[in-house]
Design a protein around this motif. Structure first.
Motif, PDB file in Angstrom:
ATOM      1  N   THR A 137     -11.513  69.831  53.151  1.00 22.81           N
ATOM      2  CA  THR A 137     -10.532  70.709  53.887  1.00 22.81           C
ATOM      3  C   THR A 137      -9.392  70.101  54.619  1.00 22.81           C
ATOM      4  O   THR A 137      -8.508  70.619  54.868  1.00 22.81           O
ATOM      5  CB  THR A 137     -11.411  71.280  54.841  1.00 22.81           C
ATOM      6  OG1 THR A 137     -11.688  70.528  56.008  1.00 22.81           O
ATOM      7  CG2 THR A 137     -12.417  72.112  54.421  1.00 22.81           C
ATOM      8  N   SER A 164      -9.091  67.266  47.386  1.00 24.06           N
ATOM      9  CA  SER A 164      -8.892  68.247  47.040  1.00 24.06           C
ATOM     10  C   SER A 164      -7.516  68.837  47.065  1.00 24.06           C
ATOM     11  O   SER A 164      -6.831  68.220  48.211  1.00 24.06           O
ATOM     12  CB  SER A 164      -9.464  69.307  47.727  1.00 24.06           C
ATOM     13  OG  SER A 164      -9.269  69.701  48.947  1.00 24.06           O
ATOM     14  N   PRO A 165      -6.797  69.685  46.387  1.00 26.78           N
ATOM     15  CA  PRO A 165      -5.323  70.126  46.606  1.00 26.78           C
ATOM     16  C   PRO A 165      -5.223  70.643  48.264  1.00 26.78           C
ATOM     17  O   PRO A 165      -4.092  70.310  48.718  1.00 26.78           O
ATOM     18  CB  PRO A 165      -5.281  71.122  45.559  1.00 26.78           C
ATOM     19  CG  PRO A 165      -6.078  70.889  44.454  1.00 26.78           C
ATOM     20  CD  PRO A 165      -7.428  70.318  45.131  1.00 26.78           C
ATOM     21  N   GLU A 166      -6.221  71.447  48.601  1.00 30.93           N
ATOM     22  CA  GLU A 166      -6.110  72.232  49.883  1.00 30.93           C
ATOM     23  C   GLU A 166      -6.088  70.975  50.894  1.00 30.93           C
ATOM     24  O   GLU A 166      -5.398  70.725  52.017  1.00 30.93           O
ATOM     25  CB  GLU A 166      -7.298  72.986  50.146  1.00 30.93           C
ATOM     26  CG  GLU A 166      -7.324  74.177  49.109  1.00 30.93           C
ATOM     27  CD  GLU A 166      -8.326  73.709  47.936  1.00 30.93           C
ATOM     28  OE1 GLU A 166      -8.729  74.775  47.526  1.00 30.93           O
ATOM     29  OE2 GLU A 166      -8.346  72.416  47.669  1.00 30.93           O
ATOM     30  N   THR A 169      -2.956  68.994  51.041  1.00 31.48           N
ATOM     31  CA  THR A 169      -1.544  69.812  51.771  1.00 31.48           C
ATOM     32  C   THR A 169      -2.019  69.666  52.945  1.00 31.48           C
ATOM     33  O   THR A 169      -0.957  69.466  54.015  1.00 31.48           O
ATOM     34  CB  THR A 169      -1.907  71.157  51.130  1.00 31.48           C
ATOM     35  OG1 THR A 169      -1.626  71.256  49.926  1.00 31.48           O
ATOM     36  CG2 THR A 169      -0.722  72.184  51.888  1.00 31.48           C
ATOM     37  N   ASP A 186      -9.769  66.545  42.438  1.00 35.92           N
ATOM     38  CA  ASP A 186     -10.544  67.801  42.100  1.00 35.92           C
ATOM     39  C   ASP A 186      -9.777  69.144  42.020  1.00 35.92           C
ATOM     40  O   ASP A 186      -8.608  69.165  42.511  1.00 35.92           O
ATOM     41  CB  ASP A 186     -12.081  67.801  42.491  1.00 35.92           C
ATOM     42  CG  ASP A 186     -12.943  66.655  41.796  1.00 35.92           C
ATOM     43  OD1 ASP A 186     -12.615  66.058  41.096  1.00 35.92           O
ATOM     44  OD2 ASP A 186     -14.210  66.862  42.075  1.00 35.92           O
ATOM     45  N   ARG A 187     -10.517  70.075  41.472  1.00 37.20           N
ATOM     46  CA  ARG A 187      -9.878  71.479  41.304  1.00 37.20           C
ATOM     47  C   ARG A 187      -9.531  72.245  42.513  1.00 37.20           C
ATOM     48  O   ARG A 187      -8.460  72.655  42.701  1.00 37.20           O
ATOM     49  CB  ARG A 187     -10.758  72.254  40.241  1.00 37.20           C
ATOM     50  CG  ARG A 187     -10.159  73.486  39.822  1.00 37.20           C
ATOM     51  CD  ARG A 187     -11.011  74.287  38.868  1.00 37.20           C
ATOM     52  NE  ARG A 187     -12.274  74.990  39.325  1.00 37.20           N
ATOM     53  CZ  ARG A 187     -13.205  74.419  39.284  1.00 37.20           C
ATOM     54  NH1 ARG A 187     -13.611  73.372  38.552  1.00 37.20           N
ATOM     55  NH2 ARG A 187     -14.607  75.119  39.976  1.00 37.20           N
ATOM     56  N   GLU A 188     -10.790  72.329  43.266  1.00 38.15           N
ATOM     57  CA  GLU A 188     -10.573  73.562  44.553  1.00 38.15           C
ATOM     58  C   GLU A 188     -11.782  73.040  45.357  1.00 38.15           C
ATOM     59  O   GLU A 188     -12.658  72.512  45.237  1.00 38.15           O
ATOM     60  CB  GLU A 188     -10.484  74.685  43.916  1.00 38.15           C
ATOM     61  CG  GLU A 188     -11.580  75.119  43.209  1.00 38.15           C
ATOM     62  CD  GLU A 188     -11.572  76.497  42.648  1.00 38.15           C
ATOM     63  OE1 GLU A 188     -10.590  77.216  42.766  1.00 38.15           O
ATOM     64  OE2 GLU A 188     -12.454  77.152  41.910  1.00 38.15           O
ATOM     65  N   LEU A 189     -11.530  74.025  46.570  1.00 43.93           N
ATOM     66  CA  LEU A 189     -12.860  74.222  47.474  1.00 43.93           C
ATOM     67  C   LEU A 189     -13.529  75.483  47.007  1.00 43.93           C
ATOM     68  O   LEU A 189     -12.792  76.374  46.807  1.00 43.93           O
ATOM     69  CB  LEU A 189     -12.261  73.904  48.917  1.00 43.93           C
ATOM     70  CG  LEU A 189     -11.566  72.700  49.586  1.00 43.93           C
ATOM     71  CD1 LEU A 189     -11.233  73.115  50.933  1.00 43.93           C
ATOM     72  CD2 LEU A 189     -12.520  71.572  49.360  1.00 43.93           C
ATOM     73  N   ASN A 190     -14.921  75.436  47.383  1.00 41.30           N
ATOM     74  CA  ASN A 190     -15.677  76.712  47.259  1.00 41.30           C
ATOM     75  C   ASN A 190     -15.410  77.386  48.800  1.00 41.30           C
ATOM     76  O   ASN A 190     -14.932  76.843  49.709  1.00 41.30           O
ATOM     77  CB  ASN A 190     -17.060  76.536  46.848  1.00 41.30           C
ATOM     78  CG  ASN A 190     -18.052  75.640  47.861  1.00 41.30           C
ATOM     79  OD1 ASN A 190     -17.608  75.440  48.766  1.00 41.30           O
ATOM     80  ND2 ASN A 190     -18.979  75.238  47.081  1.00 41.30           N
ATOM     81  N   SER A 191     -16.343  78.511  48.967  1.00 43.40           N
ATOM     82  CA  SER A 191     -16.271  79.291  50.217  1.00 43.40           C
ATOM     83  C   SER A 191     -16.794  78.499  51.295  1.00 43.40           C
ATOM     84  O   SER A 191     -16.558  78.806  52.642  1.00 43.40           O
ATOM     85  CB  SER A 191     -16.878  80.685  49.993  1.00 43.40           C
ATOM     86  OG  SER A 191     -18.126  80.358  49.718  1.00 43.40           O
ATOM     87  N   ILE A 195     -16.058  70.501  47.708  1.00 37.99           N
ATOM     88  CA  ILE A 195     -14.943  70.189  46.678  1.00 37.99           C
ATOM     89  C   ILE A 195     -15.831  70.385  45.347  1.00 37.99           C
ATOM     90  O   ILE A 195     -16.733  70.244  44.841  1.00 37.99           O
ATOM     91  CB  ILE A 195     -14.659  68.700  46.512  1.00 37.99           C
ATOM     92  CG1 ILE A 195     -13.875  68.408  47.728  1.00 37.99           C
ATOM     93  CG2 ILE A 195     -13.787  68.349  45.156  1.00 37.99           C
ATOM     94  CD1 ILE A 195     -13.225  66.795  47.972  1.00 37.99           C
TER      95      ILE A 195
END
Length: 211
Positions: A137, A164-166, A169, A186-191, A195
């Motif tokens: 995060t 992560s991209p998030e 940022t 990596d691609r993204e975060l889950n809920s 990662i």
């Protein structure tokens, strides 16, 4: 995307990271691989350290030889998983000063909560490398860097295994002066803020613990 982002895609690092991602990899193997990767990443993160010269005598003659200049480096480990990266960096630079930042992530807000901080003196004249296997995060990284800056640090870099991209940022918005070094984006975060595809909980895999 953060312009201050360095992806370290050396084949040896990528191979070792693949083994670490495998859920069947044991804690002992995971720990060893993280140490090896951190040593390799340390070369990249310190490639522009300032040098001066001094006179030495080789077995054959005198010469002007390069040597590191300025204050010793400072490594900041974000507890607890950061210690897995710290061990390899210390093999690379045994004389570095060490700081520790204890943070845990609130499971509901995903915000970082501090419980420990200890830092060397004269941070303003040292290159500070903050280490944590995950930049998820971005909240823990930002909280750690906030704290270090309040104690005088001006030259800070962040080293992680996965980003992560998030997280990139968030960190770029809060600390645009901090360069991030990562072995993978990596691609993204889950809920839950993990990662994906990731490696799971780095601390639990490193120390063989469970939630």
């Amino acid at each position: 995307m953060n312009n201050n982002f360095v992806l370290i895609d050396h084949p040896l690092i990528q191979h070792k990271l693949t083994i670490m991602r495998d859920r069947e990899t044991t804690s002992g193997k995971f720990r060893l691989l993280l140490k090896e990767i951190s040593l390799l990443m340390g070369y990249e993160a310190t490639r522009d350290l300032p040098l001066s010269s001094k006179n030495i005598e080789t077995p054959l003659e005198e010469m002007e030889a390069p040597t590191l200049s300025g204050k010793k480096l400072c490594f900041f480990s974000i507890l607890r998983a950061g210690d897995g990266l710290l061990s390899g960096l210390l093999e690379l630079v045994p004389s570095a000063r060490i700081g520790h930042i204890g943070l845990y992530r609130d499971s509901e807000t995903l915000e970082a909560v501090e419980y420990f901080f200890k830092a060397p003196k004269q941070l303003s004249s040292r290159l500070c490398l903050v280490v944590d296997p995950m930049l998820a995060t971005g909240h823990s990284a930002c909280a750690a860097i906030d704290k270090i800056k309040r104690h005088g640090a001006k030259n800070i870099r962040f080293i992680c295994l996965l980003a992560s991209p998030e997280g990139l940022t968030v960190l770029a918005e809060r600390h645009p002066d901090v360069t991030v070094y990562a072995a993978a984006l990596d691609r993204e975060l889950n809920s839950k803020g993990y990662i994906l595809p990731g490696i799971g909980d780095a601390g639990d895999r490193l120390f063989g613990t469970t939630k």
